[in-house]
Motif scaffolding. Sequence first.
Motif, mmCIF file in Angstrom:
data_model
loop_
_atom_site.group_PDB
_atom_site.id
_atom_site.type_symbol
_atom_site.label_atom_id
_atom_site.label_comp_id
_atom_site.label_asym_id
_atom_site.label_seq_id
_atom_site.Cartn_x
_atom_site.Cartn_y
_atom_site.Cartn_z
ATOM 1 N N PRO A 78 38.916 33.317 33.254
ATOM 2 C CA PRO A 78 38.507 32.416 34.343
ATOM 3 C C PRO A 78 39.607 31.433 34.759
ATOM 4 O O PRO A 78 39.679 31.054 35.925
ATOM 5 N N ILE A 79 40.472 31.045 33.820
ATOM 6 C CA ILE A 79 41.578 30.151 34.187
ATOM 7 C C ILE A 79 42.572 30.898 35.078
ATOM 8 O O ILE A 79 43.095 30.346 36.055
ATOM 9 N N ILE A 80 42.824 32.170 34.763
ATOM 10 C CA ILE A 80 43.672 32.999 35.626
ATOM 11 C C ILE A 80 43.035 33.100 37.010
ATOM 12 O O ILE A 80 43.712 32.981 38.036
ATOM 13 N N ALA A 81 41.722 33.292 37.054
ATOM 14 C CA ALA A 81 41.010 33.376 38.339
ATOM 15 C C ALA A 81 41.139 32.070 39.117
ATOM 16 O O ALA A 81 41.326 32.092 40.344
ATOM 17 N N MET A 82 41.063 30.939 38.427
ATOM 18 C CA MET A 82 41.235 29.644 39.102
ATOM 19 C C MET A 82 42.619 29.550 39.744
ATOM 20 O O MET A 82 42.757 29.078 40.881
ATOM 21 N N SER A 83 43.630 30.004 39.028
ATOM 22 C CA SER A 83 44.979 29.942 39.600
ATOM 23 C C SER A 83 45.076 30.837 40.829
ATOM 24 O O SER A 83 45.724 30.473 41.816
ATOM 25 N N GLN A 143 43.370 41.847 37.956
ATOM 26 C CA GLN A 143 41.909 41.872 38.091
ATOM 27 C C GLN A 143 41.346 40.451 38.083
ATOM 28 O O GLN A 143 40.468 40.121 38.864
ATOM 29 N N SER A 144 41.841 39.622 37.195
ATOM 30 C CA SER A 144 41.340 38.249 37.080
ATOM 31 C C SER A 144 41.842 37.365 38.213
ATOM 32 O O SER A 144 41.081 36.605 38.810
ATOM 33 N N TYR A 145 43.130 37.448 38.523
ATOM 34 C CA TYR A 145 43.780 36.603 39.534
ATOM 35 C C TYR A 145 43.151 36.790 40.908
ATOM 36 O O TYR A 145 43.008 35.841 41.663
ATOM 37 N N THR A 146 42.792 38.015 41.202
ATOM 38 C CA THR A 146 42.169 38.297 42.501
ATOM 39 C C THR A 146 40.660 38.085 42.453
ATOM 40 O O THR A 146 39.982 38.299 43.447
ATOM 41 N N THR A 147 40.151 37.685 41.314
ATOM 42 C CA THR A 147 38.724 37.485 41.032
ATOM 43 C C THR A 147 37.924 38.759 41.241
ATOM 44 O O THR A 147 36.712 38.708 41.423
ATOM 45 N N LEU A 148 38.589 39.892 41.188
ATOM 46 C CA LEU A 148 37.903 41.181 41.291
ATOM 47 C C LEU A 148 37.108 41.442 40.021
ATOM 48 O O LEU A 148 35.936 41.803 40.060
ATOM 49 N N GLY A 149 37.743 41.229 38.881
ATOM 50 C CA GLY A 149 37.067 41.390 37.590
ATOM 51 C C GLY A 149 36.577 42.805 37.352
ATOM 52 O O GLY A 149 36.841 43.723 38.117
#
Length: 167
Positions: free
Chosen positions: A119-124, A98-104
Amino acid sequence: MVELSAPDPVLETVLGTITLIVIIFLHGAGIRTINQRFSRSWVLMDHSTPHWRINLLLACTIGALAVLHFAETLLWSLPLSVLGLIPSLRDSYYYVLQSYTTLGGGSVTLPDQWRLIGPIIAMSGLFTFGWTGSVLVSIMTEFGKLDRVRARRLNSDPGADADTDGG
């Protein structure tokens, strides 16, 4: 031993950043390997190569890129689960995806004192998906070049590709 329940944004940011750097490094190594394999196969393709073989190469390349992203997200989810931040590995993996794909917006969350990790996972994910996108643009450029060669050949000799079209 570090108390995992005590809020410490510096520790949280440092651990997240270290993991992000490891993920980016892994992505770079994986992208380079996938790109090298594509290039070794691509040089064997020419205007007489059947379309299905070219399409299979593209499918295998995209599959390898997807596996790379799945491995990266698994690497994010393991420490979250092992440290007990999200006890179930399945829920941890779901949260990371969910975070990695910025879906959240998923139903699984980190404890408040560790919420900066998301958010750091989302940045990656933004970095790695952007990098993957640029590789796919490069690959599709090669496909376009081959298509132009085939089109020129077909326009100069309309029966030339009849036996290699194959799909």
